[in-house]
Design a protein around this motif. Sequence first.
Motif, PDB file in Angstrom:
ATOM      1  N   HIS A   1       0.660  -1.277  -0.190  1.00 43.33           N
ATOM      2  CA  HIS A   1       0.051   0.022  -0.083  1.00 43.33           C
ATOM      3  C   HIS A   1       0.938   1.233  -0.040  1.00 43.33           C
ATOM      4  O   HIS A   1       0.669   2.148  -0.881  1.00 43.33           O
TER       5      HIS A   1
ATOM      6  N   HIS B   1      -3.109   9.663   1.014  1.00 46.36           N
ATOM      7  CA  HIS B   1      -2.458   8.454   1.751  1.00 46.36           C
ATOM      8  C   HIS B   1      -1.417   8.999   2.601  1.00 46.36           C
ATOM      9  O   HIS B   1      -1.278   8.408   3.851  1.00 46.36           O
TER      10      HIS B   1
ATOM     11  N   TRP C   1     -12.822   6.931   0.411  1.00 48.43           N
ATOM     12  CA  TRP C   1     -12.442   7.250   1.685  1.00 48.43           C
ATOM     13  C   TRP C   1     -13.497   7.502   2.758  1.00 48.43           C
ATOM     14  O   TRP C   1     -14.312   8.254   2.180  1.00 48.43           O
TER      15      TRP C   1
ATOM     16  N   ASP D   1      -8.766   4.618   4.554  1.00 47.88           N
ATOM     17  CA  ASP D   1      -8.939   4.299   3.202  1.00 47.88           C
ATOM     18  C   ASP D   1      -9.753   3.172   3.211  1.00 47.88           C
ATOM     19  O   ASP D   1      -9.462   1.952   3.741  1.00 47.88           O
TER      20      ASP D   1
ATOM     21  N   HIS E   1      -7.641  -2.344  -1.879  1.00 49.16           N
ATOM     22  CA  HIS E   1      -5.975  -2.636  -1.375  1.00 49.16           C
ATOM     23  C   HIS E   1      -5.441  -2.330  -0.197  1.00 49.16           C
ATOM     24  O   HIS E   1      -4.609  -2.700   0.248  1.00 49.16           O
TER      25      HIS E   1
END
Length: 196
Positions: free
Chosen positions: A27, A79, A128, A161, A165
Amino acid sequence: MPISLPVLPYEKNTLAPYISQQTIEYHYGKHHNAYVTNTNKLIEGTDLSNQDLGNIIKKTSKDTSMSSIFNNAAQVWNHSFYWACMKPGGGGSPSGAIAERIASDFGSYEKFAEQFKNAGITQFGSGWAWLILKDNHLEIMKTSNADTPLAHGLKPLLTVDVWEHAYYLDYQNRRPDYLASFLEHLINWDFVNSLI
Ligand code: MN
């Protein structure tokens, strides 16, 4: 390189068992890093190349011809913010200013946690869930794909998130279990308190 991958604020194995080292390696090391590389390639030689990430996001968010730059730049920012929202031994009910704000704006920590988790569960597809400050009031928000409260003039305080993934290696399809772990074991409330 104008945009860089931030250093993780903890070791890659220290969020386990809630988020495994393998998930962090993919990630952060692959997905997040690719958004940084792509953003730098896309802005190279343009008048965005000397702008900071926040400005790049704001300047590209409403222009569909700029959607590739927006998507990559917003994912870099989202991120970096997400990693900062977690710490080993985090989660549970907060203390400090955010605890008082949550009590007054949601009624209780439990009500906040239920709404935040529900936003993550009900975000259809990739995206998100967020805690944001809007007009000096805490609100829960969810965004699709790379979209971010920054593009809407809102102040993010916390995010999780919910792209697959983020959790599939550790939880497979059990997104609610990942969200429960985030709330109970991972949130860095000190970071959230530093923002308000
Ligand atoms: Mn992600």
